[in-house]
Structures are given as structure tokens and as C-alpha cells.
Design a protein around this motif. Structure first.
Motif, PDB file in Angstrom:
ATOM      1  N   GLY A 154       7.424  98.621  51.029  1.00  0.00           N
ATOM      2  CA  GLY A 154       6.951  97.973  52.053  1.00  0.00           C
ATOM      3  C   GLY A 154       5.259  97.285  51.948  1.00  0.00           C
ATOM      4  N   GLN A 155       5.150  96.963  50.812  1.00  0.00           N
ATOM      5  CA  GLN A 155       3.685  96.403  50.284  1.00  0.00           C
ATOM      6  C   GLN A 155       3.784  94.897  50.417  1.00  0.00           C
ATOM      7  OE1 GLN A 155       1.556  98.933  47.634  1.00  0.00           O
ATOM      8  NE2 GLN A 155       0.095  97.454  47.091  1.00  0.00           N
ATOM      9  N   MET A 156       4.781  94.349  50.366  1.00  0.00           N
ATOM     10  CA  MET A 156       5.087  92.895  49.993  1.00  0.00           C
ATOM     11  C   MET A 156       5.903  92.365  50.870  1.00  0.00           C
ATOM     12  SD  MET A 156       6.241  90.339  46.908  1.00  0.00           S
ATOM     13  CE  MET A 156       4.787  90.447  45.792  1.00  0.00           C
ATOM     14  N   PRO A 157       5.557  91.738  52.030  1.00  0.00           N
ATOM     15  CA  PRO A 157       6.349  91.093  53.235  1.00  0.00           C
ATOM     16  C   PRO A 157       7.216  90.065  52.532  1.00  0.00           C
ATOM     17  CG  PRO A 157       4.141  91.119  53.842  1.00  0.00           C
ATOM     18  CD  PRO A 157       4.095  91.456  52.385  1.00  0.00           C
ATOM     19  N   ALA A 158       8.529  89.766  53.152  1.00  0.00           N
ATOM     20  CA  ALA A 158       9.253  88.980  52.484  1.00  0.00           C
ATOM     21  C   ALA A 158       8.781  87.501  52.494  1.00  0.00           C
ATOM     22  CB  ALA A 158      10.642  88.676  53.526  1.00  0.00           C
ATOM     23  N   VAL A 159       7.758  86.970  53.429  1.00  0.00           N
ATOM     24  CA  VAL A 159       7.274  85.723  53.548  1.00  0.00           C
ATOM     25  C   VAL A 159       6.431  85.562  52.122  1.00  0.00           C
ATOM     26  CG1 VAL A 159       5.289  86.521  54.622  1.00  0.00           C
ATOM     27  CG2 VAL A 159       6.122  83.902  54.606  1.00  0.00           C
ATOM     28  N   VAL A 160       5.900  86.775  51.651  1.00  0.00           N
ATOM     29  CA  VAL A 160       4.923  86.343  50.222  1.00  0.00           C
ATOM     30  C   VAL A 160       5.991  86.492  49.225  1.00  0.00           C
ATOM     31  CG1 VAL A 160       3.204  87.708  48.855  1.00  0.00           C
ATOM     32  CG2 VAL A 160       2.920  87.627  51.292  1.00  0.00           C
ATOM     33  N   ALA A 161       6.939  87.490  49.223  1.00  0.00           N
ATOM     34  CA  ALA A 161       7.956  87.560  48.162  1.00  0.00           C
ATOM     35  C   ALA A 161       8.604  86.179  47.970  1.00  0.00           C
ATOM     36  CB  ALA A 161       9.080  88.432  48.320  1.00  0.00           C
ATOM     37  N   ALA A 162       8.652  85.358  49.050  1.00  0.00           N
ATOM     38  CA  ALA A 162       9.457  83.980  48.827  1.00  0.00           C
ATOM     39  C   ALA A 162       8.492  82.646  48.208  1.00  0.00           C
ATOM     40  CB  ALA A 162      10.060  83.613  50.012  1.00  0.00           C
ATOM     41  N   PRO A 164       5.862  81.464  45.578  1.00  0.00           N
ATOM     42  CA  PRO A 164       5.768  81.712  44.110  1.00  0.00           C
ATOM     43  C   PRO A 164       4.060  82.160  44.080  1.00  0.00           C
ATOM     44  CG  PRO A 164       7.325  79.940  44.225  1.00  0.00           C
ATOM     45  CD  PRO A 164       6.831  80.201  45.631  1.00  0.00           C
ATOM     46  N   GLU A 165       3.405  81.161  44.628  1.00  0.00           N
ATOM     47  CA  GLU A 165       1.860  81.494  44.621  1.00  0.00           C
ATOM     48  C   GLU A 165       1.231  82.599  45.119  1.00  0.00           C
ATOM     49  OE1 GLU A 165      -0.440  78.117  45.684  1.00  0.00           O
ATOM     50  OE2 GLU A 165       0.677  76.639  44.225  1.00  0.00           O
ATOM     51  N   LEU A 166       1.842  82.948  46.196  1.00  0.00           N
ATOM     52  CA  LEU A 166       1.443  84.124  47.067  1.00  0.00           C
ATOM     53  C   LEU A 166       1.934  85.419  46.235  1.00  0.00           C
ATOM     54  CD1 LEU A 166       2.067  83.113  51.023  1.00  0.00           C
ATOM     55  CD2 LEU A 166      -0.105  83.363  49.400  1.00  0.00           C
ATOM     56  N   ARG A 167       3.100  85.269  45.549  1.00  0.00           N
ATOM     57  CA  ARG A 167       3.403  86.595  45.150  1.00  0.00           C
ATOM     58  C   ARG A 167       2.880  86.628  43.702  1.00  0.00           C
ATOM     59  NH1 ARG A 167       8.352  84.571  44.473  1.00  0.00           N
ATOM     60  NH2 ARG A 167       8.224  83.953  42.408  1.00  0.00           N
ATOM     61  N   GLU A 172      -0.941  90.040  40.521  1.00  0.00           N
ATOM     62  CA  GLU A 172      -2.235  90.048  39.758  1.00  0.00           C
ATOM     63  C   GLU A 172      -3.078  91.213  40.449  1.00  0.00           C
ATOM     64  OE1 GLU A 172      -6.070  87.156  38.469  1.00  0.00           O
ATOM     65  OE2 GLU A 172      -4.815  86.551  40.280  1.00  0.00           O
ATOM     66  N   LEU A 173      -3.088  91.225  41.615  1.00  0.00           N
ATOM     67  CA  LEU A 173      -4.051  92.188  42.407  1.00  0.00           C
ATOM     68  C   LEU A 173      -3.410  93.548  42.222  1.00  0.00           C
ATOM     69  CD1 LEU A 173      -6.200  92.809  44.254  1.00  0.00           C
ATOM     70  CD2 LEU A 173      -4.722  92.420  46.235  1.00  0.00           C
ATOM     71  N   LEU A 174      -2.169  93.667  42.288  1.00  0.00           N
ATOM     72  CA  LEU A 174      -1.610  94.899  42.106  1.00  0.00           C
ATOM     73  C   LEU A 174      -1.865  95.573  40.651  1.00  0.00           C
ATOM     74  CD1 LEU A 174       0.144  97.669  43.023  1.00  0.00           C
ATOM     75  CD2 LEU A 174       2.194  96.185  42.305  1.00  0.00           C
ATOM     76  N   ARG A 175      -1.737  94.544  39.671  1.00  0.00           N
ATOM     77  CA  ARG A 175      -1.705  94.895  38.041  1.00  0.00           C
ATOM     78  C   ARG A 175      -3.198  95.292  37.839  1.00  0.00           C
ATOM     79  NH1 ARG A 175       1.979  93.791  34.518  1.00  0.00           N
ATOM     80  NH2 ARG A 175       2.809  91.781  35.757  1.00  0.00           N
ATOM     81  N   ALA A 176      -4.349  94.638  38.391  1.00  0.00           N
ATOM     82  CA  ALA A 176      -5.715  95.032  38.281  1.00  0.00           C
ATOM     83  C   ALA A 176      -5.946  96.233  38.902  1.00  0.00           C
ATOM     84  CB  ALA A 176      -6.480  93.849  38.955  1.00  0.00           C
ATOM     85  N   ASP A 177      -5.478  96.578  39.908  1.00  0.00           N
ATOM     86  CA  ASP A 177      -5.654  98.007  40.703  1.00  0.00           C
ATOM     87  C   ASP A 177      -4.960  99.110  39.827  1.00  0.00           C
ATOM     88  OD1 ASP A 177      -7.402  96.690  42.474  1.00  0.00           O
ATOM     89  OD2 ASP A 177      -6.042  97.243  44.219  1.00  0.00           O
ATOM     90  N   LEU A 178      -3.791  99.011  39.356  1.00  0.00           N
ATOM     91  CA  LEU A 178      -3.173  99.743  38.590  1.00  0.00           C
ATOM     92  C   LEU A 178      -3.904 100.072  37.184  1.00  0.00           C
ATOM     93  CD1 LEU A 178       0.488  98.682  38.761  1.00  0.00           C
ATOM     94  CD2 LEU A 178      -0.168 100.690  39.691  1.00  0.00           C
ATOM     95  N   ALA A 179      -4.479  99.046  36.606  1.00  0.00           N
ATOM     96  CA  ALA A 179      -5.173  99.302  35.314  1.00  0.00           C
ATOM     97  C   ALA A 179      -6.348 100.169  35.525  1.00  0.00           C
ATOM     98  CB  ALA A 179      -5.638  97.930  34.806  1.00  0.00           C
TER      99      ALA A 179
END
Length: 256
Positions: A154-162, A164-167, A172-179
Motif C-alpha cells: 500500500g505504499q504506491m497508489p495506482a495513479v503513481v504506478a500508472a 512512468p516518471e512518477l513510478r 529511486e527513493l525506495l532504493r536509496a532508503d533501502l541502501a
């Protein structure tokens, strides 16, 4: 008027300089201040909401991501120290729960004012994160895998997933925080020297009893735990009402 401090990275949705106390919120991995902004409508009149914006997002989009856990913790410590002398509660959700714990410990080491209380939500205890967390993606996972994980939790709304740029920005943000979170190492002996309240979803990934036991083992100044309806982000109405669990006596729910 909404204000953002570019130096302290503090966002106040509804500034209340005359409020008696402050609720300081730390977001989850890949998150920002947006999920907490509506809390300004429900916190008591004597509470100001202060949301910490991590580097690389929202008003700090042009600031490089934190390079590792210590850098992120120190960034948060700097922001919290800039809040002033009013009593405050430090709240963190998921990755933010570890940041809240470590920020309070670092403030104590520095001789700076510590929070009146810690409220940790939706996170396993920091010293047990290596034993748990098999459901958490890794920073080297594919974009598709990260998108799938965000959609599932539930961390990515459908409008963001649809879009490409927002997705791509969300990935990128999640990957940076995971690192950053992968570089975290718990320091043996670290304790919570202020009252600690744990909130956890009935349908979250790890058993509540284990999470409760592990957090309690770090608490030196009072501890209580409550299981709330929903998964990692609770049910929508529960999330909207979380300020009640941060700013006063616990409402009657779950089990202490």
C-alpha cells in the motif's frame, strides 16, 4: 501558512508556535512527510505537528540522499535539535521506528534534550532486524520487484504506478532508503531511557508477541504495546487516528 526549514528540514503543516508540546514524525523507507500531513487536523490544540523531511525528497529534492545510516541519523538529530525547547514526542513508523530509537539515543549521548516519549510503529526492534525482515526487498532488486512490493504494502497508489516518471521517482527513493537501512548496525547496549509505546498491526508481517517482547527488552523507563487493526499501514481510519496514540493516554484498544 505552511513553512519548511531548509536547514533543519522540518515541515509544519499548521504552525503553532504557542503550542505547549510538539509531535515529531519520522517516515518509513521510501516515504516523506505527505502521509502525516493530515494529522495536523486531528492533533490537540496544544500540540504542533513537526514532520522531518529526509534528504532527496519533497522540499529537499535537490539535496543528495543520505550516504549511509549514520548520515541519515545525524541529519534527523540536527533537525530535532533545531525544534527548540518545548517538550516533544518522537514518533517513527517502520524504518522511522529505528530512526526514532537511534535519534533519542544519540541526543542523550550529546547531552541534548531528549523526547518526553518514543512511539514506535510498524517496525521490529532494531536489534532484531537481521533475524526478521525476510519480506523486505533489497536495494539491488529489480525495479519491477520494488514496484510490486510497494503495491502489495500500500505504499504506491495506482495513479503513481500508472505514470512512468512518477513510478521511477518512487523506485529511486525506495532504493536509496533501502541502501541506507541496509547499512544500519545496532550498537549493543543501546537503550530507550524515555517511556516507549509500541504500535503494531494485527496483519503485519511479524508476530505481535515477538515484536512486543523484543522492543520491551530495550525499554528502561516504561513500556506499553498495542495491536491495532490492519496490516503494515493499519486500516485507513486507524492511520488517520494515530495522533491519539502519540499525544495522550492510550485509547482503549488492542492489549497492553
Amino acid at each position: 501558512m505552511r513553512t519548511v526549514s531548509s536547514t533543519a528540514a522540518v515541515y509544519r503543516p499548521r504552525p503553532r508556535p504557542g503550542a505547549d508540546r510538539v509531535l515529531v514524525c519520522l517516515s518509513f523507507c521510501g516515504g516523506g512527510t505527505a502521509p502525516f500531513r493530515r494529522w495536523a487536523d486531528v492533533v490537540p490544540d496544544d500540540v504542533e505537528l513537526a514532520l522531518i523531511c529526509y534528504p532527496g525528497r519533497e522540499a529537499r529534492f535537490g539535496v543528495p540522499f543520505a550516504r549511509d545510516w549514520v548520515a541519515l541519523r545525524d541529519d534527523v538529530v540536527s533537525a530535532v535539535r533545531g525544534l527548540g525547547a518545548r517538550p516533544y514526542t518522537l514518533f517513527g513508523h517502520s524504518m522511522g521506528s529505528w530512526l526514532a530509537f537511534e535519534t533519542a539515543a544519540e541526543l542523550e549521548r550529546l547531552g541534548a534534550p531528549t523526547p518526553s516519549a518514543l512511539v514506535v510503529s510498524g517496525g521490529v526492534a532494531p536489534h532484531r532486524r537481521q533475524a526478521h525482515g525476510t519480506h523486505v526487498p533489497r536495494s539491488h532488486d529489480s525495479d519491477d520487484a520494488l514496484v510490486a512490493w510497494m503495491r502489495e504494502f500500500g505504499q504506491m497508489p495506482a495513479v503513481v504506478a500508472a505514470e512512468p516518471e512518477l513510478r521511477a521517482l518512487a523506485v529511486e527513493l525506495l532504493r536509496a532508503d533501502l541502501a541506507v537501512s541496509e547499512s544500519y548496525r545496532f550498537s549493543a547496549g543501546s537503550r530507550a531511557s524515555v517511556p516507549l509505546r509500541l504500535l503494531y498491526g494485527t496483519g503485519d508481517t511479524e508476530p505481535f508477541a515477538e515484536v512486543e517482547r523484543d522492543w520491551k527488552s530495550l525499554a528502561d523507563a516504561g513500556f506499553e504495546a498495542f495491536e491495532l487493526p490492519g496490516g503494515h499501514f493499519y486500516e485507513a481510519d486507524v492511520w488517520a487516528g494515530l495522533p491519539r496514540w502519540c499525544t495522550g493516554a492510550a485509547p482503549h484498544a488492542g492489549r497492553p
